[in-house]
Design a protein around this motif. Structure first.
Motif, PDB file in Angstrom:
ATOM      1  N   GLU A 458       0.836  -1.197   0.000  1.00 12.56           N
ATOM      2  CA  GLU A 458       0.000   0.000   0.000  1.00 12.56           C
ATOM      3  C   GLU A 458       0.871   1.247   0.000  1.00 12.56           C
ATOM      4  OE1 GLU A 458      -3.644   0.283   2.279  1.00 12.56           O
ATOM      5  OE2 GLU A 458      -3.340  -1.781   2.974  1.00 12.56           O
ATOM      6  N   VAL A 468      -7.269  -0.181  -6.169  1.00 10.47           N
ATOM      7  CA  VAL A 468      -7.981  -1.342  -5.636  1.00 10.47           C
ATOM      8  C   VAL A 468      -8.962  -0.860  -4.565  1.00 10.47           C
ATOM      9  CG1 VAL A 468      -6.038  -2.896  -6.064  1.00 10.47           C
ATOM     10  CG2 VAL A 468      -6.261  -1.793  -3.822  1.00 10.47           C
ATOM     11  N   ARG A 470     -10.830  -2.020  -0.815  1.00 13.21           N
ATOM     12  CA  ARG A 470     -10.617  -2.889   0.332  1.00 13.21           C
ATOM     13  C   ARG A 470     -11.880  -3.633   0.751  1.00 13.21           C
ATOM     14  NH1 ARG A 470      -6.470  -2.192   3.769  1.00 13.21           N
ATOM     15  NH2 ARG A 470      -6.216  -0.030   3.119  1.00 13.21           N
ATOM     16  N   PHE A 498      -8.151  -7.598  -1.801  1.00 10.97           N
ATOM     17  CA  PHE A 498      -8.621  -6.390  -2.481  1.00 10.97           C
ATOM     18  C   PHE A 498      -9.373  -6.760  -3.765  1.00 10.97           C
ATOM     19  CE2 PHE A 498      -4.726  -5.236  -0.243  1.00 10.97           C
ATOM     20  CZ  PHE A 498      -5.128  -4.115   0.465  1.00 10.97           C
TER      21      PHE A 498
END
Length: 652
Positions: A458, A468, A470, A498
């Protein structure tokens, strides 16, 4: 997330007009932040409040939202309101007519291909027609869970049919009425449809298209492939064919098989306007669609127009289900932007006093080419909000849209989402979000984006990489029909935990998100990943360029290089001086690594009938490869020959 107004905000910001805030569902940015925080930290509470706006025959038995996004922990799944029972058609029609007394409100102003063809359809009339169609489908043997293929132009019968499917628990699979018989065949077989609903024909501009013949060819292909699932074909007689240029229906020579074909007009008159809805589990499927928001309650004088075709997800969510669920009045448009004249869109806005207008950047760029004259003929003062969808909008088009069409008083809601997401996932809110031209700004409620690098790490703060999500939201896709493994491999395997959008993204120092385009539209030049959208934006910033498309071409040293197609504005000449200027502009705006190797004059670009640029075709032209595959969805195939003839000599 950085709050607009901080010391980091860039100079050029466009703040919401004060007049919008009075009636807005989300009146300012602090309100957005409060609601967004609640949607992330207390999702069950947040979505339960949203769900309370709908009618539920039976409440949920467990948590509001359950999911697994991590393939290492088992099967991917999303469940919302598990155990609850409802009906989407009941929520968008019966609830508005019976509970809210909106039966006399106009649901759709239908505007045909010709300006002479138009019709106002109230919520009450819509409910009656949907119930009739529901009864017809049931008489034809359609039951809960059956799939129904719909191959119709943008006529009211398209809405009647999709909502009738929703009413009786059937699953609609709408196929854009510009697709070929082969494409229709594939979609019928993949969804295992038992009924096909089509029309005899349709005008697209001046061109008459025999839809029934295409449909019959598709069904024949299904039979040849031993997958003949369709048993009946319900055929609408497009009434405009009997008035535009006189009665031209005889030109179609519509094929008819009495054993299979059913005439819409005949059977609709034989059934009741009453049909009880089928009460469905909340997780029962609503529709199948091939892959390629929150609003306030509409004011009574609001007229909303989304220019998309219902054959695409935008039309599903933002022409049919979304507006009707909110009791809105919408325009349902069958025509094309430049028929019978280039001011058709502005004429329709004036005619129906459209207040909220939602279209694609490619359409904006198309209409920009015709200058101010077609716009200035019409009164656009009814407009209050502008929207864009389908691809990132380049700043030049954004400014033209904001200044010329919105007259500097309408916010431009630049939305990012996908077929798979079902609705907006990154979007400004018109009364709350300060705008940056070209940025989709911030996440929508319940959506938690992040940016990953190639290793799945990340990235914080300013960053660029893979976009993406979560966690899910209620409208996200549930599976790839009949192929859960492909669903998991495509969207969840690369980065476990993800949902992978497949798009590149940049987050700036103020927390704003900028979509860089599909990862497969990223070009790796000498180890540097370049965004085609960013290069295209740089090219269209030049005063001579109306539109640009950038693709990759193999390069012996760099691996890949940039091959650019540019469409010039009227009266501008394509020459070596211009090519040098464009290369210099890209180099200055992005960097030397982004300097195009090839820039080709493109009087026109290959596009689908919905306006999307067919980049796979451009890649083949750049490589001088003549095998272009299926071109059945291309609006004007003649542009391909022109582009091949004008290829850059040094790239031959």
């Amino acid at each position: 997330m950085v709050v607009p107004g901080s010391q980091h905000i860039e100079d050029k910001m466009y703040h919401p007009p004060e007049g919008l805030q009075k009636d807005a569902h989300v009146p300012d940015f602090s309100c957005y932040l409060e609601l967004y925080k609640k949607s992330i930290e207390e999702p069950d509470v947040f979505w339960k409040e949203v769900a309370s706006d709908f009618y539920w025959k039976k409440p949920p038995t467990g948590r509001i939202l359950q999911y697994n996004f991590d393939v290492t922990k088992g099967n991917i799944y999303v469940k919302c309101m598990e155990g609850a029972k409802t009906n989407m058609c009941y929520n968008v029609l019966d609830r508005n007519v019976k509970d809210k007394n909106l039966g006399e409100r106009v649901a759709f102003y239908w505007e045909g291909n010709s300006p002479d063809h138009h019709e106002a359809i109230t919520y009450g009339q819509l409910l009656g027609q949907v119930c009739r169609c529901s009864n017809v489908l049931k008489q034809m043997g359609v039951r809960k869970g059956d799939r129904v293929a719909i191959y119709l132009p943008m006529i009211p019968e398209l809405v009647y049919t999709m909502l009738a499917c929703a009413r009786i628990g059937a699953v609609h699979s709408i196929v854009f009425a510009g697709f070929s018989s082969e494409s229709l065949c594939e979609r019928i077989m993949d969804s295992q449809c038992s009924i096909l609903v089509t029309a005899d024909g349709v005008y697209r501009g001046e061109k008459l298209i025999n839809l029934k013949q295409i449909a019959d060819e598709a069904l024949e292909k299904c039979r040849e492939k031993a997958s003949a699932t369709v048993t009946r074909c319900l055929v609408v007689k497009h009434h405009a064919l009997r008035t535009q240029n006189g009665d031209v229906s005889n030109k179609l020579q519509t094929p008819w098989d009495a054993a299979c074909d059913v005439c819409w007009e005949e059977v609709m008159g034989q059934v009741s306007e009453q049909c009880e809805p089928e009460w469905l589990d909340a997780e029962d499927p609503l529709f199948i669609l091939y892959t390629s928001g929150s609003t306030g309650k509409p004011k009574p004088d609001d007229v909303y127009w989304c220019t998309a075709d219902i054959g695409w997800i935008t039309g599903h969510s933002y022409i049919t289900y979304g507006p009707l669920a909110n009791g809105a009045t919408s325009v349902l448009f069958e025509g094309i932007p430049v028929h019978p004249h280039v001011g058709r869109f502005w004429e329709v806005i004036e005619k129906y006093r459209v207040s909220k207008f939602y279209t694609a950047p490619t359409v904006i760029r198309l209409l920009m080419k015709y200058g101010l004259d077609p716009v200035q003929k019409y009164d656009l003062s009814s407009l209050r909000i502008l929207g864009t969808v389908g691809e990132p909008i380049n700043p030049e088009a954004w400014h033209w849209y904001h200044e010329v069409i919105g007259q500097k008083r309408c916010p431009v809601v630049d939305t990012f989402w996908q077929t798979e997401t079902g609705g907006h996932v990154l979007t400004p809110l018109p009364a709350a979000t300060p705008l940056k031209p070209g940025s989709a700004t911030f996440p929508f409620f319940g959506v938690e984006p992040t940016i990953l690098n190639e290793h799945g790490e990340e990235l914080e703060g300013e960053a660029e990489g893979y976009l993406v999500f979560r966690r899910p939201w209620p409208g996200i896709m549930r599976t790839v029909y009949g192929n859960q493994e492909r669903f998991e491999n495509t969207y969840f395997k690369k980065f476990p935990g993800f949902y992978v959008t497949g798009d590149g993204c940049r987050r700036d120092k103020d927390g704003y998100y900028w979509i860089a385009g599909r990862i497969d539209d990223m070009i790796n030049v000498s180890g540097h990943l370049l965004s085609t959208a960013e290069v295209e934006s740089s090219l269209t910033d030049h005063g001579a360029v109306a539109e640009a498309a950038v693709v990759s071409r193999p390069h012996a040293v760099k691996g890949e290089c940039l091959y650019c197609f540019v469409t010039l504005k009227d009266c501008r000449e394509f020459n070596r001086t211009l090519v040098d200027e464009l290369k210099r502009q890209v180099r200055e705006k992005i960097g030397p690594i982004a300097t195009p190797d090839f820039i080709q004059n493109a009087p026109g670009l290959p596009k689908t009938r919905s306006g999307k640029i067919m980049r796979r075709v451009l890649r083949q032209i750049a490589r001088n490869e003549k095998d272009l595959g299926d071109l059945s969805t291309m609006a004007d195939p003649k542009v391909v020959e022109v582009l091949f003839s004008q290829r850059c000599e040094t790239s031959a």
